[in-house]
Design an enzyme around this catalytic site. Sequence first.
Site, PDB file in Angstrom:
ATOM      1  N   ALA A  63      -2.800  17.117  -4.528  1.00 25.99           N
ATOM      2  CA  ALA A  63      -3.091  16.983  -3.025  1.00 25.99           C
ATOM      3  C   ALA A  63      -2.267  18.066  -2.099  1.00 25.99           C
ATOM      4  O   ALA A  63      -1.467  18.720  -2.865  1.00 25.99           O
ATOM      5  CB  ALA A  63      -2.603  15.615  -2.860  1.00 25.99           C
ATOM      6  N   GLY A 102      -3.151  14.985  -7.894  1.00 30.60           N
ATOM      7  CA  GLY A 102      -4.532  14.804  -7.412  1.00 30.60           C
ATOM      8  C   GLY A 102      -5.539  15.653  -8.336  1.00 30.60           C
ATOM      9  O   GLY A 102      -6.543  15.371  -8.509  1.00 30.60           O
ATOM     10  N   GLU A 105      -6.171  14.071 -11.495  1.00 30.51           N
ATOM     11  CA  GLU A 105      -6.908  12.905 -10.987  1.00 30.51           C
ATOM     12  C   GLU A 105      -8.274  13.110 -10.723  1.00 30.51           C
ATOM     13  O   GLU A 105      -9.246  12.225 -11.349  1.00 30.51           O
ATOM     14  CB  GLU A 105      -6.251  12.155  -9.896  1.00 30.51           C
ATOM     15  CG  GLU A 105      -4.825  11.510 -10.129  1.00 30.51           C
ATOM     16  CD  GLU A 105      -4.168  11.026  -8.913  1.00 30.51           C
ATOM     17  OE1 GLU A 105      -3.989  11.658  -7.757  1.00 30.51           O
ATOM     18  OE2 GLU A 105      -3.878   9.683  -8.727  1.00 30.51           O
ATOM     19  N   GLU A 125       3.795  13.479  -9.148  1.00 25.07           N
ATOM     20  CA  GLU A 125       4.298  12.710  -7.843  1.00 25.07           C
ATOM     21  C   GLU A 125       5.478  12.051  -7.767  1.00 25.07           C
ATOM     22  O   GLU A 125       6.095  12.228  -6.691  1.00 25.07           O
ATOM     23  CB  GLU A 125       2.889  11.929  -7.579  1.00 25.07           C
ATOM     24  CG  GLU A 125       1.514  12.155  -7.198  1.00 25.07           C
ATOM     25  CD  GLU A 125       0.917  12.550  -8.240  1.00 25.07           C
ATOM     26  OE1 GLU A 125       1.160  12.710  -9.552  1.00 25.07           O
ATOM     27  OE2 GLU A 125      -0.343  12.700  -8.306  1.00 25.07           O
TER      28      GLU A 125
HETATM   29  N1  3HC Z   1       0.179  21.585  -1.776  1.00 20.14           N
HETATM   30  C1  3HC Z   1       0.590  22.330  -0.926  1.00 20.14           C
HETATM   31  N2  3HC Z   1       0.991  23.691  -1.060  1.00 20.14           N
HETATM   32  C2  3HC Z   1       1.468  23.768  -2.684  1.00 20.14           C
HETATM   33  C3  3HC Z   1       1.133  22.984  -3.393  1.00 20.14           C
HETATM   34  C4  3HC Z   1       0.701  21.755  -3.012  1.00 20.14           C
HETATM   35  N3  3HC Z   1       0.387  20.766  -3.691  1.00 20.14           N
HETATM   36  N4  3HC Z   1       1.728  23.194  -4.584  1.00 20.14           N
HETATM   37  C5  3HC Z   1       2.488  24.469  -4.246  1.00 20.14           C
HETATM   38  N5  3HC Z   1       2.165  24.853  -2.902  1.00 20.14           N
HETATM   39  C6  3HC Z   1       2.399  25.961  -2.243  1.00 20.14           C
HETATM   40  C7  3HC Z   1       3.961  26.469  -2.386  1.00 20.14           C
HETATM   41  O1  3HC Z   1       4.597  25.767  -1.438  1.00 20.14           O
HETATM   42  C8  3HC Z   1       4.017  27.770  -2.332  1.00 20.14           C
HETATM   43  O2  3HC Z   1       3.790  28.308  -0.824  1.00 20.14           O
HETATM   44  P1  3HC Z   1       4.401  29.289  -0.191  1.00 20.14           P
HETATM   45  O3  3HC Z   1       4.060  30.750  -1.151  1.00 20.14           O
HETATM   46  O4  3HC Z   1       4.061  29.516   1.043  1.00 20.14           O
HETATM   47  O5  3HC Z   1       5.984  29.267  -0.597  1.00 20.14           O
HETATM   48  C9  3HC Z   1       2.517  28.242  -3.165  1.00 20.14           C
HETATM   49  O6  3HC Z   1       1.860  27.158  -2.976  1.00 20.14           O
HETATM   50  C10 3HC Z   1       2.902  28.588  -4.508  1.00 20.14           C
HETATM   51  O7  3HC Z   1       3.541  27.745  -5.080  1.00 20.14           O
HETATM   52  P2  3HC Z   1       4.932  27.996  -6.117  1.00 20.14           P
HETATM   53  O8  3HC Z   1       5.853  29.128  -5.587  1.00 20.14           O
HETATM   54  O9  3HC Z   1       5.557  26.826  -6.459  1.00 20.14           O
HETATM   55  O10 3HC Z   1       4.108  28.694  -7.310  1.00 20.14           O
HETATM   56  P3  3HC Z   1       4.276  28.516  -8.963  1.00 20.14           P
HETATM   57  O11 3HC Z   1       3.111  29.470  -9.409  1.00 20.14           O
HETATM   58  O12 3HC Z   1       5.709  29.050  -9.297  1.00 20.14           O
HETATM   59  O13 3HC Z   1       3.924  27.027  -9.281  1.00 20.14           O
HETATM   60  C11 3HC Z   1       2.826  24.946  -9.374  1.00 20.14           C
HETATM   61  C12 3HC Z   1       2.842  26.571  -8.978  1.00 20.14           C
HETATM   62  C13 3HC Z   1       3.338  24.608 -10.603  1.00 20.14           C
HETATM   63  C14 3HC Z   1       1.500  24.403  -8.924  1.00 20.14           C
HETATM   64  C15 3HC Z   1       3.835  24.282  -8.092  1.00 20.14           C
HETATM   65  O14 3HC Z   1       3.681  24.924  -7.003  1.00 20.14           O
HETATM   66  C16 3HC Z   1       3.828  22.921  -8.091  1.00 20.14           C
HETATM   67  O15 3HC Z   1       4.825  22.271  -8.889  1.00 20.14           O
HETATM   68  N6  3HC Z   1       3.314  22.375  -7.208  1.00 20.14           N
HETATM   69  C17 3HC Z   1       3.141  20.962  -6.901  1.00 20.14           C
HETATM   70  C18 3HC Z   1       2.649  20.245  -7.774  1.00 20.14           C
HETATM   71  C19 3HC Z   1       2.543  18.832  -7.269  1.00 20.14           C
HETATM   72  O16 3HC Z   1       3.440  18.236  -7.139  1.00 20.14           O
HETATM   73  N7  3HC Z   1       1.304  18.139  -7.412  1.00 20.14           N
HETATM   74  C20 3HC Z   1       1.051  16.824  -6.754  1.00 20.14           C
HETATM   75  C21 3HC Z   1       0.881  16.816  -5.514  1.00 20.14           C
HETATM   76  S1  3HC Z   1       1.024  15.072  -4.820  1.00 20.14           S
HETATM   77  C22 3HC Z   1      -0.494  14.388  -5.071  1.00 20.14           C
HETATM   78  O17 3HC Z   1      -1.417  15.017  -5.950  1.00 20.14           O
HETATM   79  C23 3HC Z   1      -0.708  13.125  -4.732  1.00 20.14           C
HETATM   80  C24 3HC Z   1      -1.965  12.390  -4.983  1.00 20.14           C
HETATM   81  O18 3HC Z   1      -1.721  11.582  -6.278  1.00 20.14           O
HETATM   82  C25 3HC Z   1      -2.592  11.643  -4.198  1.00 20.14           C
END
Ligand code: 3HC
Length: 696
Positions: A63, A102, A105, A125
Amino acid sequence: MSDPVLLEITDDIAVIAIANPPVNALSHSVRQGLDAAFAEIARRDDVKAAVIYGTDRTFIAGADIREFGKPPQEPFLPDLINRIEACAVPVVAALHGTALGGGLEVALGAHYRIAVPSARFGLPEVTLGILPGAGGTQRLPRLAGVEFALEAITSGRQIGAEEALAAGVIDRISDTADIREMGLSYARELIASGAQPRRTSDIAPEPVSPDVFEQARAKLAKKARGQLAPQNCVKAVEGALSLPFAEGLANERALFQELMESDQRAALIHAFFAERQVAKVPEINGVEPRAISRIGVIGGGTMGAGIAVSALLTGLQVTLIERDAEAVSRAETNVAKILQGSVKRGKLTQEKFDAIMREAFEASAEYATLATADVVIEAVFESMEVKKEVFTKLDAICKPGAVLASNTSYLDVNEIAAMTTRPQDVIGLHFFSPAHVMRLLEIVVADETAPDVTATGFALAKRLKKVAVRAGVCDGFIGNRILSHYRKAGDGAVLAGASPFEVDRALVNFGLAMGPYAVSDLAGLDIGWATRKRLAPTRDPREVYAEFADRLCEAGHFGRKTGKGFYVYDDGGQTPNAEVIDHIAEERAAKGIAAREIPEQEIVDRYMAAMINEAARVVEEGIALRPLDVDVTLLNGYGFPRWRGGPMQYADTVGLEKVLADIERFAQEDDFLWQPAPLLKRLVAEGKTFADLNNA
Ligand code: 3HC
Ligand code: NAI
């Protein structure tokens, strides 16, 4: 802005490409695009299958976290995934990069999943203080079993393609380099074989004993003490077994919403973004770092050996300098021992270990071997005299352009730089112990440090997989300077009536990994003692100086390494040292302090107020660029509970007025220790928060 979701129909197959860089997060426009694509597929009768894939470097990473906390906008993700799952023709998810949260998912809502071997999967999450809220807690147990799902969801860990295949999360691994083609050929094969949609929600989950949930709860109560999300994850997965699918989804949603509204969610998401924001340092924006392939480390003790290992593990060449042949051999043993630990834990193969020791590492007593190093990191004794001697030598030997760094914990990097003819190349690189494990690296920028030297520090940190924080020069930089203040608040609580053991217990209950007195025992009481002696000549006579730790040191008790400190260490156990109580009682009597009972909450309030107050000064003086830099420092170097987001986030959560009021209350007892920071007073007067400064 280009379309984040593209639909094309080719060979009777609907191909849906998601293009929302950098990580294809499920932003509102992506959800709208996917929803429209599936509406279109439902309208047409010439579509026999659908493929979803991500363009560029990844499938969907989850998400859009930036939308959390804002009013949700339709289409909501759970409904969208239900719509994908309900599709009348087979839907293939073609996966590469990271299919997280997500994103996974969505893949679980598809009917067939194919992935490249390097793809990684996970429901992280829980690390953001929430739970998979779009069916992940209902579909993963159905596909991979309850126990697998419970572990994956409560840990949030990433899973490789092989493991995902074995667990039934995906159906197939393919070497096809073109992801779109990989999905298309699978879809063609499914059409040819007459395969039908295969809905995860139709699978009946395999029952497990209720003990599985009880055990998970008990384990998490210990491992994730104080945290709400892991417990809600267990409840949601439990619902997958006990409730029909639709009700299980509704249960998941309710548990998700509860977490969305929690301070823990806000804190963990703050930590996520702060750790990315911290690398955005204006003075190095667009500045090219210097090239690094060969590192020199001076001193092969606790820190030097850890720093060397950290560099060796990322493929850098390391030359380590010690004082004489005996110290060289000791340093070699230190490095080999740490690397062998990695071999034992299966993180490094024996062949790789042999290759590193043979080809990448050398130890020597000859400073001349540093002539070709790109970066030299000094980690000798914490003495200005010794450091000056070392930097004078480095100035004479190192090649032009080499970065000369000190790992000093407290000393003045400007004074060290002044020993060289090239202060622009000198910087502080403050690692934390054990240096091959701890993620924090303070990058201490001195008055004359060149921007490309600072940029090199950040580039090195990234290479070493560390979180780098820019710090200015002062006694102790960001972390240790703040530490010395909150430690004084701990000592103040002890002099006022608490025992060190009560202080430790209160702070562990608050969420710290260890209490401060247990930490000093671990680090060695002699370290703090040496610093206190160094600072004694400049100590303000108004300071109420707590002496009980000095009494322990004078008796030769330095903590764990001598078997006794605040605690007594024997047979692997730890018990309070009764001698400490005697020293404290004597000191209170000598100072005329009548001990009173200090409630646990007051201990926490004192400790946190001191931490926040000094942090406010650190920000105001520009030692830390922003409050978030302080948070990242305390989270990654000082065991501050991540789910509280760091001291500044905590301050905003409890309210800056309360923090200021606490300080004013404690000042009635000791108005030298408790002087409110001007920045804190100003923010309260203006009705602002630390977060306002982060966003300024
Ligand atoms: N939403 C919004 N922005 C995100 C994001 C997300 N899910 N994931 C990463 N970004 C952004 C980062 O803030 C960063 O932004 P910036 O360049 O402005 O600083 C950019 O994307 C690149 O991210 P990273 O620097 O972390 O890049 P990496 O290549 O090192 O890592 C990644 C990539 C493994 C995808 C890592 O970013 C990550 O772990 N992201 C979060 C993943 C996550 O937690 N997903 C679950 C979200 S909650 C959800 O899905 C709820 C659902 O169940 C309803
Ligand atoms: P240590 O005492 O374990 O190691 C210092 C090493 O430096 C010794 O092996 C010594 O032989 C060597 N040495 C001394 N003078 C030398 C010289 N002129 N040339 C070559 N080698 C020399 O000390 P430790 O704990 O590793 O600390 C080193 C530095 O790192 C200090 O500045 C300390 O403040 C800092 N630091 C320490 C941390 C800790 O937790 N121990 C954490 C972060 C920084």
